[in-house]
Scaffold this motif. Structure first.
Motif, PDB file in Angstrom:
ATOM      1  N   ASN A  88      37.177  51.930  31.433  1.00 40.69           N
ATOM      2  CA  ASN A  88      37.706  53.124  31.969  1.00 40.69           C
ATOM      3  C   ASN A  88      35.847  53.461  31.842  1.00 40.69           C
ATOM      4  O   ASN A  88      35.607  54.360  32.987  1.00 40.69           O
ATOM      5  N   THR A  89      35.220  52.692  31.972  1.00 44.49           N
ATOM      6  CA  THR A  89      33.680  53.075  32.240  1.00 44.49           C
ATOM      7  C   THR A  89      33.540  52.227  33.962  1.00 44.49           C
ATOM      8  O   THR A  89      33.505  53.267  34.594  1.00 44.49           O
ATOM      9  N   ALA A  90      34.471  51.506  34.269  1.00 47.99           N
ATOM     10  CA  ALA A  90      34.286  51.189  35.749  1.00 47.99           C
ATOM     11  C   ALA A  90      35.184  52.622  36.481  1.00 47.99           C
ATOM     12  O   ALA A  90      34.614  52.608  37.564  1.00 47.99           O
ATOM     13  N   GLY A  91      35.983  53.341  35.898  1.00 47.88           N
ATOM     14  CA  GLY A  91      36.741  54.169  36.708  1.00 47.88           C
ATOM     15  C   GLY A  91      35.552  55.321  36.690  1.00 47.88           C
ATOM     16  O   GLY A  91      36.106  55.828  37.326  1.00 47.88           O
ATOM     17  N   THR A  92      34.058  55.341  36.156  1.00 47.88           N
ATOM     18  CA  THR A  92      33.899  56.241  36.554  1.00 47.88           C
ATOM     19  C   THR A  92      32.923  55.935  37.516  1.00 47.88           C
ATOM     20  O   THR A  92      32.157  56.874  38.677  1.00 47.88           O
ATOM     21  N   ASP A  93      32.995  54.742  38.038  1.00 46.22           N
ATOM     22  CA  ASP A  93      31.686  54.224  38.864  1.00 46.22           C
ATOM     23  C   ASP A  93      32.744  54.749  40.859  1.00 46.22           C
ATOM     24  O   ASP A  93      33.788  54.092  40.932  1.00 46.22           O
ATOM     25  N   PRO A  94      32.138  55.146  41.801  1.00 50.38           N
ATOM     26  CA  PRO A  94      32.946  55.848  42.438  1.00 50.38           C
ATOM     27  C   PRO A  94      33.029  54.767  43.957  1.00 50.38           C
ATOM     28  O   PRO A  94      34.428  54.195  44.526  1.00 50.38           O
ATOM     29  N   ALA A  95      32.337  53.824  42.999  1.00 49.82           N
ATOM     30  CA  ALA A  95      32.236  52.703  43.963  1.00 49.82           C
ATOM     31  C   ALA A  95      33.676  51.588  44.141  1.00 49.82           C
ATOM     32  O   ALA A  95      34.341  51.220  44.928  1.00 49.82           O
ATOM     33  N   ILE A  96      34.294  51.826  42.339  1.00 45.16           N
ATOM     34  CA  ILE A  96      35.453  51.035  42.433  1.00 45.16           C
ATOM     35  C   ILE A  96      36.883  51.246  41.355  1.00 45.16           C
ATOM     36  O   ILE A  96      37.507  50.918  41.330  1.00 45.16           O
ATOM     37  N   ALA A  97      35.740  52.823  42.007  1.00 51.47           N
ATOM     38  CA  ALA A  97      37.220  53.582  40.542  1.00 51.47           C
ATOM     39  C   ALA A  97      38.802  53.885  41.280  1.00 51.47           C
ATOM     40  O   ALA A  97      40.049  53.248  40.129  1.00 51.47           O
ATOM     41  N   GLY A  98      38.429  53.378  42.907  1.00 53.52           N
ATOM     42  CA  GLY A  98      40.099  53.683  43.474  1.00 53.52           C
ATOM     43  C   GLY A  98      40.723  51.982  42.919  1.00 53.52           C
ATOM     44  O   GLY A  98      41.853  52.232  42.661  1.00 53.52           O
ATOM     45  N   THR A  99      40.052  50.855  42.697  1.00 53.02           N
ATOM     46  CA  THR A  99      40.420  49.621  42.567  1.00 53.02           C
ATOM     47  C   THR A  99      41.211  50.448  41.366  1.00 53.02           C
ATOM     48  O   THR A  99      41.703  49.334  40.503  1.00 53.02           O
ATOM     49  N   VAL A 100      40.167  50.333  40.351  1.00 50.47           N
ATOM     50  CA  VAL A 100      40.537  50.039  38.934  1.00 50.47           C
ATOM     51  C   VAL A 100      42.022  51.184  38.758  1.00 50.47           C
ATOM     52  O   VAL A 100      42.907  50.874  37.836  1.00 50.47           O
ATOM     53  N   GLN A 101      42.400  52.071  39.454  1.00 55.34           N
ATOM     54  CA  GLN A 101      43.153  53.278  39.193  1.00 55.34           C
ATOM     55  C   GLN A 101      44.032  52.491  39.937  1.00 55.34           C
ATOM     56  O   GLN A 101      45.564  52.534  38.941  1.00 55.34           O
ATOM     57  N   ALA A 102      44.248  51.509  40.818  1.00 55.58           N
ATOM     58  CA  ALA A 102      45.486  50.586  41.013  1.00 55.58           C
ATOM     59  C   ALA A 102      45.697  49.466  40.872  1.00 55.58           C
ATOM     60  O   ALA A 102      47.120  49.548  40.522  1.00 55.58           O
ATOM     61  N   LEU A 103      44.585  49.498  39.810  1.00 61.68           N
ATOM     62  CA  LEU A 103      45.202  48.444  39.125  1.00 61.68           C
ATOM     63  C   LEU A 103      46.343  49.018  37.872  1.00 61.68           C
ATOM     64  O   LEU A 103      46.752  48.102  37.271  1.00 61.68           O
ATOM     65  N   ARG A 104      45.386  49.730  37.198  1.00 63.47           N
ATOM     66  CA  ARG A 104      46.584  50.890  35.997  1.00 63.47           C
ATOM     67  C   ARG A 104      47.535  50.615  36.443  1.00 63.47           C
ATOM     68  O   ARG A 104      48.052  50.951  35.716  1.00 63.47           O
ATOM     69  N   SER A 105      47.803  51.624  38.140  1.00 65.30           N
ATOM     70  CA  SER A 105      48.899  51.912  38.198  1.00 65.30           C
ATOM     71  C   SER A 105      50.014  50.599  38.324  1.00 65.30           C
ATOM     72  O   SER A 105      51.308  51.168  38.513  1.00 65.30           O
ATOM     73  N   SER A 106      49.720  49.868  38.893  1.00 67.35           N
ATOM     74  CA  SER A 106      50.853  48.984  39.635  1.00 67.35           C
ATOM     75  C   SER A 106      50.821  48.735  38.102  1.00 67.35           C
ATOM     76  O   SER A 106      52.003  47.424  38.355  1.00 67.35           O
ATOM     77  N   LEU A 107      51.126  48.668  36.791  1.00 69.93           N
ATOM     78  CA  LEU A 107      51.812  48.262  35.159  1.00 69.93           C
ATOM     79  C   LEU A 107      53.314  48.676  35.465  1.00 69.93           C
ATOM     80  O   LEU A 107      53.408  49.768  35.598  1.00 69.93           O
TER      81      LEU A 107
END
Length: 148
Positions: A129-148
């Motif tokens: 959740n914390t990493a998801g607020t960092d613009p540099a890696i937010a898309g990566t977190v979102q992509a990982l979570r949506s791939s489940l």
């Protein structure tokens, strides 16, 4: 005076991988700190206990355990030695093949794993959740979570 050649631009695969590595390092740091502070075990110890707890009969060949948690043979031997010293696991010889060595979880190891897995899940979720607020890696977190 010649100008040094500039570095080639990172490929899109490399850029994605770099973001994954940054995310991984951040999450691993949070997990390791929480597990050590709250349960007195390191991240590798937790992962070994998790794999042993899920294994049939609570045991895995040492090489299989090493492969599952991403360690070399000598590193997993030291890891199981630490788990043995703590009373969480022990080494056992395969009765059919005396060269085969297994790591076996103890009841105390299973209890420690069960106590720590809630912490692991909560800290993992919080770190993502914390990493998801960092613009540099937010898309990566979102992509990982949506791939489940």
């Amino acid at each position: 005076m010649t100008t040094p050649p500039s570095a080639p631009p990172a490929s899109s695969d490399q850029a994605v991988w770099d973001r994954v590595l940054i995310l991984h390092a951040q999450v691993e740091r949070h997990l390791a700190q929480a597990l050590q502070r709250q349960h007195g075990i390191g991240l590798s110890e937790f992962r070994a206990l998790a794999d042993l707890a899920r294994a049939e009969d609570g045991e895995l060949r040492m090489q299989e355990l090493a492969d599952r948690i991403g360690l070399g043979q000598s590193s997993v031997t030291r890891l199981v030695g630490r788990l043995d010293a703590a009373g969480f696991a022990y080494k056992d010889l395969c009765p059919a093949d005396k060269r085969g060595v297994y790591a076996v979880i103890t009841d105390e190891g299973r209890q420690r794993y069960n106590a720590a897995r809630t912490t692991y899940a909560e800290v993992l979720s919080s770190a993502l959740n914390t990493a998801g607020t960092d613009p540099a890696i937010a898309g990566t977190v979102q992509a990982l979570r949506s791939s489940l």
